[in-house]
Every structure is written in C-alpha cells, then in structure tokens.
Write a protein that holds these residues in place. Structure first.
Motif, short mmCIF file in Angstrom:
data_model
loop_
_atom_site.label_atom_id
_atom_site.label_comp_id
_atom_site.label_asym_id
_atom_site.label_seq_id
_atom_site.Cartn_x
_atom_site.Cartn_y
_atom_site.Cartn_z
N GLU A 56 7.00 11.89 -2.93
CA GLU A 56 6.52 10.56 -2.35
C GLU A 56 6.95 10.58 -1.08
N PRO A 57 6.23 9.70 -0.58
CA PRO A 57 6.06 9.68 1.02
C PRO A 57 7.00 8.61 1.41
N ALA A 58 7.83 7.93 0.63
CA ALA A 58 9.06 6.91 0.93
C ALA A 58 10.18 7.42 0.02
N GLU A 72 0.95 -1.03 -0.05
CA GLU A 72 -0.20 -0.09 0.01
C GLU A 72 0.87 1.18 0.04
N THR A 73 1.88 1.22 0.82
CA THR A 73 2.88 2.44 0.86
C THR A 73 3.61 2.54 -0.33
N CYS A 74 4.06 1.36 -0.94
CA CYS A 74 4.48 1.76 -2.39
C CYS A 74 3.82 2.19 -3.41
N ARG A 75 2.60 1.55 -3.61
CA ARG A 75 1.84 2.22 -4.34
C ARG A 75 1.34 3.52 -4.36
N GLU A 76 1.12 3.89 -2.93
CA GLU A 76 0.98 5.31 -2.68
C GLU A 76 1.95 6.31 -3.27
N ALA A 77 3.44 5.79 -3.27
CA ALA A 77 4.39 6.48 -3.41
C ALA A 77 4.63 6.41 -5.15
N LEU A 78 4.08 5.30 -5.70
CA LEU A 78 4.32 5.45 -7.07
C LEU A 78 3.11 6.36 -7.96
N ALA A 81 3.23 -8.07 -7.70
CA ALA A 81 1.89 -7.25 -7.84
C ALA A 81 2.04 -5.81 -7.91
N CYS A 82 3.08 -5.38 -7.38
CA CYS A 82 3.35 -3.76 -7.59
C CYS A 82 3.85 -3.59 -8.93
#
Length: 242
Positions: A19-21, A4-10, A35-36
């Motif tokens: 990006e949040p990360a 979830e965090t990765c997709r939000e950053a993408l 999946a990502c």
C-alpha cells in the motif's frame, strides 16, 4: 488523506500489493468517509466475482493447429555433405595437378607455356574447390557462385565435346570434369534449399510494402506516412553501414 490516495491503497490491498500509505491511516479514513466505504464494498464484490467466476470452456485446438502448421524445412544436410565431398575431391584434383606438373621456368618455349597453362588450370580448380566448400558451409554463398560456375561449365562441356569428337582428348580426360558438373548441380540444390528456408512467412508477406496491409492502416484505413526520400548521395555514417 485524500480519497484518491485511500482508494489506491485499498486497491493495492485487494491485489496483495504494498500500500502507498500506512494501513492504520487508510483504515481511519475509511471509517470516517462514507464514499470510500461504499467504493470498498463495491471493489470487494467485484474482486470476489472475478476470483470465483469459472473460466469459460474453450475447445482444445491443439490437434488442428499442429495439423495446419507447415513442417519446418529441412536443413538439407545430404546435399550439403555431398557438396562438401565434391569440394574435397576437387581440391584433391587441384593439388594432384599442382604436384604433378614439372617446373619449366628456365625456357620460354612450348613446354614453359604448357606448364604455365597447367598452373592456371590448377589454380582455377583449387578456387572452384574452395568455393564449393564454402557454399556447403555457408549456404547463402551459393547464389553468388552460380553465374560464374554455370558459364564455365557450359563452355567447358561444349569445348570438351568438340575435342572428344575430333580425338584431341580421351573419354577418361573428359570424365574428370564430372566433379565440377556435379558441384554445379549440388550448388543449385543447396541454393534452392537455402531460399526455401529463408522464405518469408505469410505474416511477413502481408506486411510487405507492396501489400494492401502496408498501403493502408490496419484500423483507420488511411495510408501511412511515407519516409522522406533523400535525393543525391548520402555519406555513410560508418564502414559497417556502407
């Protein structure tokens, strides 16, 4: 890193946002998560589709909208200026009457009574002039002056006509009342123009409590909950509210 965090950053990266990360951590997660990677591929295709898709053609409705839009009501400056001029003339008549009356305060006879009545008439003419001038400046004040001034002018015209017929006054004296008559007529004009300028729009009328749109909900069709009515006297919270 969670997906979830990765997709939000993408998603933020595709939108050009921060990006949040850290980007290297996001890239390392994408490299090891199928999946990502699949989600990123679909997001990139959708992003390109939205950017490259042309806007649908729409007709230019500018001329139609301008034609159907009613013209804004005028400010009614001619009537307001005329009312202001009548007010100035009325004030001049009152001051002339005040300065031309002799002071008979020594006696209590007929001359003293006539002088007092003349002072009362001058004070009334002065008040009428001030009221007309205020209505020319603040048009919403015109409606409050109409009942009193209408009654005064109606009775004044009736009495003046009787005095003119019996020969107690001359026609020139009666014509001096033309100022207050003209002021009354202009007061009606200014009040009507003020009401037209402040008339609610159709959208506001549709939301009036007596309309159907206010009786029922716009989407559900259910009647909205009415506010509670407080019985008895409610003490105001402040003098401004009162």
């Amino acid at each position: 890193m969670k997906c979830e965090t990765c997709r939000e950053a993408l998603s933020a990266r595709l939108d050009g946002e921060t990006e949040p990360a850290p980007p290297e951590v996001v890239d390392r997660h994408v490299a090891g998560c199928a999946a990502c990677r699949s989600w990123l591929s679909r997001a990139e295709r959708l992003h390109r589709t939205l950017l490259l898709r042309p806007a649908p053609p729409v007709p230019d409705l500018t001329a139609v909208i301008l034609e159907r839009t009613p013209a804004p009501p005028s400010e009614g400056w001619p009537a307001r200026i005329a009312l202001a001029l009548v007010a100035i003339a009325q004030l001049g008549l009152a001051f002339a009457q005040l300065l031309g009356v002799e002071d008979h305060t020594a006696g209590h006879g007929t001359e003293s009574l006539i002088g007092h009545l003349s002072h009362e008439s001058s004070a009334w003419n002065l008040a009428v002039g001030v009221g007309l001038g205020w209505a020319a400046f603040r048009t919403k004040a015109a409606s409050g002056q109409l009942p009193a001034l209408t009654g005064f002018v109606a009775l004044l015209l009736a009495l003046s006509a009787g005095d003119l017929v019996t020969g107690q006054v001359t026609a020139g004296r009666v014509l001096t009342h033309g100022l207050v008559v003209a002021g009354l007529l202009l007061l009606y004009v200014v009040n009507r123009q003020h009401r037209l300028r402040n008339r609610p729009s159709p959208a506001t009328t549709a939301d009036h409590p007596g309309s159907h749109s206010a009786e029922t909900g716009h989407e559900t069709g259910e009647a909205p909950e009415r506010p509670r009515q407080h019985r008895g006297f409610r003490r105001p919270a402040s003098r401004h509210v009162a």
